[in-house]
Design an enzyme around this catalytic site. Structure first.
Site, short mmCIF file in Angstrom:
data_model
loop_
_atom_site.label_atom_id
_atom_site.label_comp_id
_atom_site.label_asym_id
_atom_site.label_seq_id
_atom_site.Cartn_x
_atom_site.Cartn_y
_atom_site.Cartn_z
N PRO A 102 0.95 -1.23 0.05
CA PRO A 102 -0.06 0.15 -0.02
C PRO A 102 0.97 1.22 -0.14
O PRO A 102 1.93 1.33 0.59
CB PRO A 102 -0.81 -0.03 1.16
CG PRO A 102 -0.80 -1.51 1.76
CD PRO A 102 0.74 -2.21 1.19
N GLY A 106 3.84 3.67 5.02
CA GLY A 106 4.94 3.45 6.02
C GLY A 106 5.61 2.03 5.64
O GLY A 106 6.55 1.56 6.38
N GLY A 108 7.23 1.25 2.94
CA GLY A 108 8.41 1.44 1.78
C GLY A 108 7.88 1.22 0.48
O GLY A 108 8.84 0.51 -0.46
N SER A 109 6.69 1.41 0.01
CA SER A 109 6.21 0.97 -1.31
C SER A 109 7.23 1.77 -2.37
O SER A 109 7.54 1.22 -3.27
CB SER A 109 4.79 1.41 -1.55
OG SER A 109 4.43 2.01 -2.64
N ALA A 111 10.38 2.89 -2.17
CA ALA A 111 11.65 2.46 -2.20
C ALA A 111 11.64 0.89 -2.99
O ALA A 111 12.53 0.53 -3.68
CB ALA A 111 12.07 2.15 -0.97
N ALA A 112 10.48 0.29 -2.70
CA ALA A 112 10.42 -1.16 -3.40
C ALA A 112 10.24 -1.07 -4.87
O ALA A 112 10.92 -1.82 -5.61
CB ALA A 112 9.43 -1.94 -2.77
N ASP A 155 15.52 2.68 4.63
CA ASP A 155 14.43 1.84 3.77
C ASP A 155 14.94 1.60 2.58
O ASP A 155 14.74 0.24 2.31
CB ASP A 155 13.10 3.05 3.33
CG ASP A 155 12.44 3.50 4.33
OD1 ASP A 155 12.67 2.98 5.63
OD2 ASP A 155 11.61 4.25 4.08
C1 MEV Z 1 10.49 5.96 7.00
O1 MEV Z 1 10.19 4.50 6.77
C2 MEV Z 1 11.61 6.07 8.19
C3 MEV Z 1 11.82 7.41 8.55
O2 MEV Z 1 12.85 7.27 9.79
C4 MEV Z 1 12.55 8.18 7.39
C5 MEV Z 1 14.03 7.91 7.21
O3 MEV Z 1 14.53 7.07 8.04
O4 MEV Z 1 14.41 8.12 6.17
C6 MEV Z 1 10.65 8.32 9.27
#
Ligand code: MEV
Length: 320
Positions: A102, A106, A108-109, A111-112, A155
């Site tokens: 999704p 949070g 990591g869509s 980045a993946a 990430d």
């Molecule tokens: C996001 O998945 C994690 C954060 O700490 C941002 C980051 O580390 O770049 C909020």
């Protein structure tokens, strides 16, 4: 003569942050793990047209690479490989990508998807040196800068290496340490359904840190200490300690103002249903939370409680 692969495919997992989100941007340790059952995939197909197209069926898009704006993250992923491979122009290919992760939750869509595109294109070009975890992570990091200006690097690292990692942002080289999980850790992951921008949450923490540096440095220190202690607990197989530390980490994230009423509610109901610990995971303000459970009965109770409290996309992932 370059020998292109006719069809090359690659994928990358979703991720959860177990400990230390946000504080990791400021050099404190953090722990993240892949969620391998939900993935982004990319395929690169040779095309005789000499043009490079990006196709995202989920988004209903088909674009010519050159027509996409500079800050388009998927186009950036392609250009980064083109540059790293020293090509004088993008290859004639169709790059299709799809994600089960999704977005803005949070996990990591972004980045993946970037990691999958980078790896699939590097495969197509027959360039093994661009397919190493290190290189895929480094190029994905450059894409992550579009999502927010100061990514810690955690990430891109976890989606490229696809293993649990203890991570410290530092120069000249980040500390990236896989570690032993002595006893399985079973996490229920639940989505508030509230979409949240990492860029906004990270920027907001930065503004508050600039206004109250001493207060925020103390909060970051506490999160870093928790991540360090959690690593020892994970390596020692002390599951209930891991749970306690998760809940403690959540209270510091609340003080950082990155929780939300929806996240707090899910954390509370998970704990009431018997979870050993619970916390938000990722940038916060919405997106996902984690609850640590030990057996089928506890998992079922926690899942039901989360569902009744309005959570969506509930899944379970186990770290071994
Ligand atoms: C996001 O998945 C994690 C954060 O700490 C941002 C980051 O580390 O770049 C909020």
């Amino acid at each position: 003569m370059i020998n292109f692969n006719p069809v090359s495919e690659a994928s990358a997992p979703g991720k959860i942050i177990l400990f230390g989100e946000h504080a990791v941007v400021y050099g404190r340790p953090a722990i993240a793990a892949p969620v391998s059952q939900i993935r982004a995939t990319a395929s690169v197909t040779y095309s005789s047209s000499n043009l490079c197209f990006l196709v995202a069926p989920d988004l209903g898009r088909l674009d010519r690479l050159e027509d996409l704006p500079e800050d388009n993250p998927f186009a950036r992923a392609v250009w980064l490989v083109v540059e790293a491979a020293n090509l004088w122009q993008p290859p004639g290919v169709t790059i299709r990508f799809h994600s089960q992760i999704p977005i803005a939750s949070g996990m990591g869509s972004g980045a993946a998807i970037a990691a999958a595109i980078i790896r699939a294109l590097a495969k197509h070009l027959n360039r093994p040196e661009l397919q190493t975890n290190e290189m895929v992570s480094a190029l994905t990091y450059e894409v992550e800068k579009i999502h927010h200006g100061t990514p810690s690097g955690i990430d891109n690292t976890v989606v490229a290496y696809e293993q649990p990692i203890y991570f410290v942002r530092q120069s000249p080289q980040n500390q990236i340490e896989p570690f032993k999980v002595a006893a399985p850790l079973r996490f229920v992951v639940a989505d508030t359904g509230v979409r949240s921008s990492t860029k906004f949450a990270v920027g907001d923490v930065r503004r508050q840190y600039n206004k109250q540096p001493a207060k925020f440095a103390k909060i970051f220190d506490e999160c870093g200490r928790i991540a360090q202690t959690a690593r020892q607990a994970i390596e020692a197989g002390d599951v209930s300690k891991v749970g306690q530390l998760m809940t403690e980490n959540h209270t510091w994230l609340q003080k950082m103002t990155v929780s939300s009423p929806e996240l707090d509610k899910l954390v509370e109901v998970a704990l009431q249903a018997g979870a050993l610990g619970a916390k938000l995971s990722g940038a916060g303000r919405g997106g996902n939370m984690l609850a640590l459970v030990t057996d089928d009965a506890m998992e079922a109770k926690v899942r039901t409680a989360l569902q009744n409290a309005g959570a969506i996309n509930i899944l379970t992932t186990t770290l071994n």
